[in-house]
Design a protein around this motif. Structure first.
Motif, mmCIF file in Angstrom:
data_model
loop_
_atom_site.group_PDB
_atom_site.id
_atom_site.type_symbol
_atom_site.label_atom_id
_atom_site.label_comp_id
_atom_site.label_asym_id
_atom_site.label_seq_id
_atom_site.Cartn_x
_atom_site.Cartn_y
_atom_site.Cartn_z
ATOM 1 N N ALA A 29 0.808 -1.212 0.000
ATOM 2 C CA ALA A 29 0.000 0.000 0.000
ATOM 3 C C ALA A 29 0.846 1.268 0.000
ATOM 4 O O ALA A 29 0.369 2.331 -0.434
ATOM 5 C CB ALA A 29 -0.929 -0.006 1.219
ATOM 6 N N HIS A 30 2.075 1.155 0.481
ATOM 7 C CA HIS A 30 2.928 2.338 0.622
ATOM 8 C C HIS A 30 4.314 2.059 0.048
ATOM 9 O O HIS A 30 5.263 1.792 0.790
ATOM 10 C CB HIS A 30 3.024 2.749 2.095
ATOM 11 N N PRO A 31 4.445 2.104 -1.269
ATOM 12 C CA PRO A 31 5.739 1.828 -1.897
ATOM 13 C C PRO A 31 6.831 2.738 -1.341
ATOM 14 O O PRO A 31 6.617 3.928 -1.111
ATOM 15 C CB PRO A 31 5.472 2.136 -3.379
ATOM 16 N N GLY A 32 7.983 2.136 -1.112
ATOM 17 C CA GLY A 32 9.100 2.896 -0.572
ATOM 18 C C GLY A 32 9.232 2.793 0.934
ATOM 19 O O GLY A 32 10.262 3.185 1.499
ATOM 20 N N LEU A 33 8.195 2.288 1.590
ATOM 21 C CA LEU A 33 8.248 2.092 3.036
ATOM 22 C C LEU A 33 8.866 0.723 3.319
ATOM 23 O O LEU A 33 8.362 -0.295 2.862
ATOM 24 C CB LEU A 33 6.845 2.172 3.626
ATOM 25 N N GLY A 34 9.969 0.702 4.060
ATOM 26 C CA GLY A 34 10.617 -0.563 4.386
ATOM 27 C C GLY A 34 9.895 -1.301 5.490
ATOM 28 O O GLY A 34 9.212 -0.692 6.318
ATOM 29 N N THR A 35 10.034 -2.609 5.512
ATOM 30 C CA THR A 35 9.394 -3.425 6.554
ATOM 31 C C THR A 35 10.375 -4.459 7.091
ATOM 32 O O THR A 35 11.208 -4.985 6.344
ATOM 33 C CB THR A 35 8.133 -4.144 6.044
ATOM 34 N N VAL A 36 10.247 -4.748 8.369
ATOM 35 C CA VAL A 36 11.070 -5.762 9.032
ATOM 36 C C VAL A 36 10.201 -6.477 10.053
ATOM 37 O O VAL A 36 9.489 -5.830 10.829
ATOM 38 C CB VAL A 36 12.284 -5.124 9.748
ATOM 39 N N ARG A 37 10.278 -7.805 10.075
ATOM 40 C CA ARG A 37 9.547 -8.539 11.110
ATOM 41 C C ARG A 37 10.313 -8.454 12.419
ATOM 42 O O ARG A 37 11.516 -8.689 12.477
ATOM 43 C CB ARG A 37 9.350 -10.006 10.713
ATOM 44 N N ILE A 38 9.585 -8.116 13.481
ATOM 45 C CA ILE A 38 10.191 -8.044 14.809
ATOM 46 C C ILE A 38 9.120 -8.259 15.862
ATOM 47 O O ILE A 38 8.003 -7.753 15.748
ATOM 48 C CB ILE A 38 10.897 -6.680 15.029
ATOM 49 N N ASP A 39 9.464 -9.028 16.882
ATOM 50 C CA ASP A 39 8.624 -9.200 18.066
ATOM 51 C C ASP A 39 9.400 -8.585 19.222
ATOM 52 O O ASP A 39 10.402 -9.145 19.675
ATOM 53 C CB ASP A 39 8.355 -10.678 18.313
ATOM 54 N N THR A 40 8.945 -7.434 19.702
ATOM 55 C CA THR A 40 9.717 -6.711 20.714
ATOM 56 C C THR A 40 9.624 -7.346 22.097
ATOM 57 O O THR A 40 10.258 -6.864 23.030
ATOM 58 C CB THR A 40 9.286 -5.241 20.793
ATOM 59 N N THR A 41 8.843 -8.421 22.237
ATOM 60 C CA THR A 41 8.848 -9.171 23.501
ATOM 61 C C THR A 41 9.880 -10.296 23.489
ATOM 62 O O THR A 41 10.069 -10.972 24.504
ATOM 63 C CB THR A 41 7.460 -9.772 23.804
ATOM 64 N N ASP A 42 10.545 -10.489 22.348
ATOM 65 C CA ASP A 42 11.474 -11.610 22.158
ATOM 66 C C ASP A 42 12.883 -11.070 21.930
ATOM 67 O O ASP A 42 13.155 -10.483 20.876
ATOM 68 C CB ASP A 42 11.012 -12.436 20.961
#
Length: 252
Positions: free
Chosen positions: A48-61
């Motif tokens: 939906a937002h080209p140019g926006l980077g994404t990374v999977r992260i679980d901040t409880t882990d």
């Protein structure tokens, strides 16, 4: 913090304030990477937002934080801003431990240990950048308690003091520490909050935050006008009245 030309990582930015702020910062010419637990949601946001980077992260882990930090720094070596946005809010009844303990532990893990671990994972890299910023996220409830969310209030008070302390420790480095202090905002942080007429509309909140970042880049705290009622009750001398008003016990 400058309003443009940054590379920012914002874990916890797949919805609400985090995503709205990420998009506003991207529109100002920043490189923005958002993090979240759900891969399918990250894929939808990226589409939906080209140019926006994404990374999977679980901040409880802790392991997930370390893996995400390694990934982000490798892909975006110009990273100079970390926004520790991830957080949860729970209504709790502390009359009996079996009703609140699990919730309280989850809130502390997410809201306190999460930012601590994130900062630990990124601070060494940020110190190599000539102009870097750590943005913490507290709350007006760090200064005036809402009766039904004791662990959340305490977690945000901890973030406020952590921010104050880190600012002192990192004063001899290139890393600034800025604390974002939201009021109640129309998001899904609690059930029904997105429709709460007493909460600040999300668009208005982010617009005011962006204006503050642009016009007051050296401020240590980002405070929209609405949060000052909660933030400065003790300083004004009307703390008890503010607590009563917030919790619906104001006789007036």
């Amino acid at each position: 913090m400058d309003i443009t030309g940054n590379t920012l990582f914002i874990p916890g930015a797949t919805s609400g304030i985090g995503l709205a702020l990420a998009l506003a910062l991207k529109d100002r010419g920043n490189t923005v990477i958002v993090g979240g637990r759900r891969t399918e949601l990250l894929e939808k946001i990226a589409a939906a937002h080209p140019g926006l980077g994404t990374v999977r992260i679980d901040t409880t882990d802790p392991a997930s934080i370390q893996a995400a930090a390694k990934d982000v720094i490798a892909r975006y070596p110009e990273l100079n801003v970390l926004v520790t946005m991830a957080g949860v809010m729970r209504v709790e009844d502390w009359h009996a431990p079996d009703t609140f303990l699990e919730s309280a532990e989850n809130v502390v893990t997410t809201n306190v240990l999460g930012p601590i671990r994130l900062i630990a994972a990124f601070v060494e890299h940020l110190r190599t950048r000539p102009d870097a910023t750590i943005v913490t996220v507290s709350s007006g409830l760090a200064f005036t308690p809402l009766k039904v969310t004791p662990s959340y209030n305490a977690s945000k008070a901890a973030i406020h003091m952590l921010s104050e302390s880190l600012r002192l420790q990192l004063a001899d480095t290139s890393v600034k520490v800025v604390e974002l202090v939201p009021p109640s905002v129309q998001t899904d942080l609690l059930p029904g909050q997105a429709e709460n007429e007493h909460a600040m509309p999300l668009g208005e909140f982010v617009a005011e935050v962006m204006t503050l970042l642009e016009t007051r880049p050296d401020d240590r705290e980002i405070q929209v006008e609405r949060v000052k009622f909660l933030r400065y009750g003790e300083a004004r001398g009307d703390y008890d009245q503010v607590v009563a008003t917030l919790n619906g016990t104001d006789p007036h």
